[in-house]
Design a protein around this motif. Structure first.
Motif, PDB file in Angstrom:
ATOM      1  N   THR A  47       0.852  -1.180   0.000  1.00  0.00           N
ATOM      2  CA  THR A  47       0.000   0.000   0.000  1.00  0.00           C
ATOM      3  C   THR A  47       0.889   1.231   0.000  1.00  0.00           C
ATOM      4  OG1 THR A  47      -0.096   0.082   2.422  1.00  0.00           O
ATOM      5  CG2 THR A  47      -1.854  -1.152   1.296  1.00  0.00           C
ATOM      6  N   LEU A  48       0.325   2.340  -0.419  1.00  0.00           N
ATOM      7  CA  LEU A  48       1.003   3.624  -0.313  1.00  0.00           C
ATOM      8  C   LEU A  48       0.456   4.287   0.945  1.00  0.00           C
ATOM      9  CD1 LEU A  48       2.891   5.761  -1.671  1.00  0.00           C
ATOM     10  CD2 LEU A  48       0.769   6.791  -2.536  1.00  0.00           C
ATOM     11  N   ASN A  49       1.329   4.667   1.849  1.00  0.00           N
ATOM     12  CA  ASN A  49       0.927   5.299   3.103  1.00  0.00           C
ATOM     13  C   ASN A  49       0.984   6.811   2.971  1.00  0.00           C
ATOM     14  OD1 ASN A  49       0.913   3.106   5.510  1.00  0.00           O
ATOM     15  ND2 ASN A  49       2.287   2.504   3.868  1.00  0.00           N
ATOM     16  N   VAL A  50      -0.074   7.460   3.446  1.00  0.00           N
ATOM     17  CA  VAL A  50      -0.168   8.921   3.407  1.00  0.00           C
ATOM     18  C   VAL A  50      -0.621   9.405   4.778  1.00  0.00           C
ATOM     19  CG1 VAL A  50      -1.361  10.887   2.364  1.00  0.00           C
ATOM     20  CG2 VAL A  50      -0.694   8.939   0.935  1.00  0.00           C
ATOM     21  N   ARG A  92      -1.283  14.588 -12.551  1.00  0.00           N
ATOM     22  CA  ARG A  92      -1.594  13.168 -12.734  1.00  0.00           C
ATOM     23  C   ARG A  92      -2.580  12.688 -11.670  1.00  0.00           C
ATOM     24  NH1 ARG A  92       4.177  10.460 -13.419  1.00  0.00           N
ATOM     25  NH2 ARG A  92       4.575  11.736 -11.607  1.00  0.00           N
ATOM     26  N   THR A  93      -3.557  11.890 -12.118  1.00  0.00           N
ATOM     27  CA  THR A  93      -4.588  11.345 -11.241  1.00  0.00           C
ATOM     28  C   THR A  93      -4.719   9.854 -11.490  1.00  0.00           C
ATOM     29  OG1 THR A  93      -5.794  13.422 -11.332  1.00  0.00           O
ATOM     30  CG2 THR A  93      -7.011  11.513 -10.570  1.00  0.00           C
ATOM     31  N   VAL A  94      -4.814   9.080 -10.403  1.00  0.00           N
ATOM     32  CA  VAL A  94      -4.913   7.622 -10.490  1.00  0.00           C
ATOM     33  C   VAL A  94      -6.065   7.158  -9.605  1.00  0.00           C
ATOM     34  CG1 VAL A  94      -3.686   5.464 -10.015  1.00  0.00           C
ATOM     35  CG2 VAL A  94      -2.412   7.434 -10.847  1.00  0.00           C
ATOM     36  N   PRO A  95      -6.903   6.234 -10.093  1.00  0.00           N
ATOM     37  CA  PRO A  95      -7.929   5.661  -9.209  1.00  0.00           C
ATOM     38  C   PRO A  95      -7.263   4.767  -8.163  1.00  0.00           C
ATOM     39  CG  PRO A  95      -7.997   4.597 -11.357  1.00  0.00           C
ATOM     40  CD  PRO A  95      -6.977   5.687 -11.448  1.00  0.00           C
ATOM     41  N   VAL A  96      -7.741   4.868  -6.938  1.00  0.00           N
ATOM     42  CA  VAL A  96      -7.186   4.090  -5.832  1.00  0.00           C
ATOM     43  C   VAL A  96      -8.318   3.610  -4.927  1.00  0.00           C
ATOM     44  CG1 VAL A  96      -4.944   5.280  -5.801  1.00  0.00           C
ATOM     45  CG2 VAL A  96      -6.827   6.157  -4.396  1.00  0.00           C
ATOM     46  N   ILE A  97      -7.954   2.791  -3.979  1.00  0.00           N
ATOM     47  CA  ILE A  97      -8.858   2.376  -2.910  1.00  0.00           C
ATOM     48  C   ILE A  97      -8.238   2.821  -1.593  1.00  0.00           C
ATOM     49  CG2 ILE A  97      -9.964   0.432  -1.737  1.00  0.00           C
ATOM     50  CD1 ILE A  97     -10.953   0.920  -4.647  1.00  0.00           C
ATOM     51  N   LEU A  98      -8.969   3.666  -0.849  1.00  0.00           N
ATOM     52  CA  LEU A  98      -8.541   4.005   0.507  1.00  0.00           C
ATOM     53  C   LEU A  98      -8.674   2.743   1.350  1.00  0.00           C
ATOM     54  CD1 LEU A  98     -10.480   7.326   1.017  1.00  0.00           C
ATOM     55  CD2 LEU A  98      -8.025   7.111   1.173  1.00  0.00           C
ATOM     56  N   PHE A  99      -7.676   2.444   2.137  1.00  0.00           N
ATOM     57  CA  PHE A  99      -7.629   1.222   2.936  1.00  0.00           C
ATOM     58  C   PHE A  99      -7.260   1.601   4.354  1.00  0.00           C
ATOM     59  CE2 PHE A  99      -4.811  -2.127   4.659  1.00  0.00           C
ATOM     60  CZ  PHE A  99      -5.658  -3.207   4.631  1.00  0.00           C
ATOM     61  N   ARG A 100      -8.136   1.289   5.306  1.00  0.00           N
ATOM     62  CA  ARG A 100      -7.851   1.570   6.720  1.00  0.00           C
ATOM     63  C   ARG A 100      -8.007   0.287   7.512  1.00  0.00           C
ATOM     64  NH1 ARG A 100      -8.819   5.742  10.471  1.00  0.00           N
ATOM     65  NH2 ARG A 100      -7.717   7.089   9.057  1.00  0.00           N
ATOM     66  N   VAL A 103      -7.265  -1.600  13.515  1.00  0.00           N
ATOM     67  CA  VAL A 103      -6.405  -2.135  14.567  1.00  0.00           C
ATOM     68  C   VAL A 103      -6.212  -1.071  15.643  1.00  0.00           C
ATOM     69  CG1 VAL A 103      -5.184  -3.774  13.091  1.00  0.00           C
ATOM     70  CG2 VAL A 103      -4.292  -1.473  13.317  1.00  0.00           C
ATOM     71  N   ASP A 104      -6.091  -1.518  16.861  1.00  0.00           N
ATOM     72  CA  ASP A 104      -5.879  -0.639  17.994  1.00  0.00           C
ATOM     73  C   ASP A 104      -4.552   0.100  17.825  1.00  0.00           C
ATOM     74  OD1 ASP A 104      -6.555   0.445  20.514  1.00  0.00           O
ATOM     75  OD2 ASP A 104      -5.179  -0.957  21.486  1.00  0.00           O
ATOM     76  N   GLY A 105      -4.576   1.391  18.073  1.00  0.00           N
ATOM     77  CA  GLY A 105      -3.360   2.180  18.024  1.00  0.00           C
ATOM     78  C   GLY A 105      -2.982   2.691  16.643  1.00  0.00           C
ATOM     79  N   TYR A 106      -3.817   2.439  15.632  1.00  0.00           N
ATOM     80  CA  TYR A 106      -3.512   2.913  14.285  1.00  0.00           C
ATOM     81  C   TYR A 106      -3.610   4.437  14.251  1.00  0.00           C
ATOM     82  CZ  TYR A 106      -3.340   2.834   9.191  1.00  0.00           C
ATOM     83  OH  TYR A 106      -2.967   3.006   7.889  1.00  0.00           O
ATOM     84  N   ASN A 107      -2.649   5.079  13.620  1.00  0.00           N
ATOM     85  CA  ASN A 107      -2.616   6.542  13.531  1.00  0.00           C
ATOM     86  C   ASN A 107      -3.860   7.043  12.785  1.00  0.00           C
ATOM     87  OD1 ASN A 107      -2.124   9.237  12.996  1.00  0.00           O
ATOM     88  ND2 ASN A 107      -0.097   8.906  12.125  1.00  0.00           N
ATOM     89  N   PRO A 108      -4.735   7.820  13.428  1.00  0.00           N
ATOM     90  CA  PRO A 108      -5.966   8.261  12.769  1.00  0.00           C
ATOM     91  C   PRO A 108      -5.717   9.215  11.597  1.00  0.00           C
ATOM     92  CG  PRO A 108      -5.738   9.345  14.883  1.00  0.00           C
ATOM     93  CD  PRO A 108      -4.649   8.309  14.807  1.00  0.00           C
ATOM     94  N   ALA A 109      -4.539   9.817  11.512  1.00  0.00           N
ATOM     95  CA  ALA A 109      -4.217  10.722  10.405  1.00  0.00           C
ATOM     96  C   ALA A 109      -3.639   9.963   9.205  1.00  0.00           C
ATOM     97  CB  ALA A 109      -3.225  11.781  10.866  1.00  0.00           C
ATOM     98  N   GLN A 110      -3.445   8.668   9.352  1.00  0.00           N
ATOM     99  CA  GLN A 110      -2.835   7.875   8.279  1.00  0.00           C
ATOM    100  C   GLN A 110      -3.894   7.138   7.473  1.00  0.00           C
ATOM    101  OE1 GLN A 110       0.623   5.655   9.362  1.00  0.00           O
ATOM    102  NE2 GLN A 110       0.281   4.112   7.792  1.00  0.00           N
ATOM    103  N   VAL A 111      -3.656   7.061   6.185  1.00  0.00           N
ATOM    104  CA  VAL A 111      -4.489   6.263   5.303  1.00  0.00           C
ATOM    105  C   VAL A 111      -3.546   5.496   4.386  1.00  0.00           C
ATOM    106  CG1 VAL A 111      -4.787   8.027   3.513  1.00  0.00           C
ATOM    107  CG2 VAL A 111      -6.521   6.277   3.821  1.00  0.00           C
ATOM    108  N   GLU A 112      -3.984   4.315   3.983  1.00  0.00           N
ATOM    109  CA  GLU A 112      -3.211   3.517   3.038  1.00  0.00           C
ATOM    110  C   GLU A 112      -4.006   3.432   1.745  1.00  0.00           C
ATOM    111  OE1 GLU A 112      -1.309   0.034   4.738  1.00  0.00           O
ATOM    112  OE2 GLU A 112      -1.834   0.763   6.733  1.00  0.00           O
ATOM    113  N   LEU A 113      -3.308   3.385   0.640  1.00  0.00           N
ATOM    114  CA  LEU A 113      -3.945   3.377  -0.663  1.00  0.00           C
ATOM    115  C   LEU A 113      -3.561   2.125  -1.429  1.00  0.00           C
ATOM    116  CD1 LEU A 113      -3.199   7.085  -1.571  1.00  0.00           C
ATOM    117  CD2 LEU A 113      -5.287   6.165  -0.592  1.00  0.00           C
ATOM    118  N   LEU A 114      -4.566   1.470  -2.004  1.00  0.00           N
ATOM    119  CA  LEU A 114      -4.383   0.296  -2.854  1.00  0.00           C
ATOM    120  C   LEU A 114      -4.621   0.698  -4.298  1.00  0.00           C
ATOM    121  CD1 LEU A 114      -6.709  -2.177  -0.938  1.00  0.00           C
ATOM    122  CD2 LEU A 114      -4.224  -2.278  -0.966  1.00  0.00           C
ATOM    123  N   SER A 115      -3.960   0.003  -5.203  1.00  0.00           N
ATOM    124  CA  SER A 115      -4.177   0.227  -6.628  1.00  0.00           C
ATOM    125  C   SER A 115      -3.764  -1.030  -7.380  1.00  0.00           C
ATOM    126  CB  SER A 115      -3.336   1.416  -7.102  1.00  0.00           C
ATOM    127  OG  SER A 115      -3.497   1.614  -8.488  1.00  0.00           O
TER     128      SER A 115
END
Length: 147
Positions: A47-50, A92-100, A103-115
């Motif tokens: 995943t790409l982490n943002v 540039r724009t790419v379709p992605v899937i936000l993936f969260r 799990v306990d303790g996961y950073n609420p400001a973080q999102v992972e992206l699937l493609s």
């Protein structure tokens, strides 16, 4: 929550390195089958982490309102919330899937992206690069999917 006709949520964030845990989980047969069923593609490895800059709560509301909960067939793997979106870097724009992962303790400001493609390669992304993520805040076609 967006009002009126404006149902698009847009966020800005910075690419960051992940812990390497999502990659193997997203390659499990049941997860790949769920992504095929929901969106017609199998994700590339990893995943790409943002990390969202500023207020991350609109992203949480978006995931809860418009996301689909993916329930694994085994308690050894966590549930996750997924949502179709778009990732932008420059023009540039790419379709992605936000993936969260849920799990306990996961950073609420973080999102992972699937493609279906490796996003770092396709958009020439490096840690620290700024990106934009946008998604529609509307009910999902499928609210729950089990592996």
């Amino acid at each position: 929550m967006p009002s009126g006709m404006d149902t698009r949520v847009q966020l800005t964030g910075r690419v960051t390195a992940g812990l390497g845990k999502a990659g193997p989980a997203t390659q499990l047969d049941w997860f790949r089958a769920a992504m095929r069923r929901l969106w017609g593609f199998e994700p590339a490895t990893g995943t790409l982490n943002v990390i969202v800059e500023g207020d991350w709560r609109p992203m949480d509301r978006l995931l809860l309102n418009a996301g689909t909960v993916v329930v694994p067939p085994s308690p050894d793997v966590c549930c996750s919330i997924v949502l179709p979106a778009r990732l932008e870097k420059g023009v540039r724009t790419v379709p992605v899937i936000l993936f969260r992962p849920l799990v306990d303790g996961y950073n609420p400001a973080q999102v992972e992206l699937l493609s279906a493609i490796c996003l770092r390669d396709a958009l020439d992304l490096r840690d620290g690069d700024q990106v934009r993520i946008s998604a529609e805040n509307r009910p999902p076609a499928v609210k729950w999917v089990a592996g």
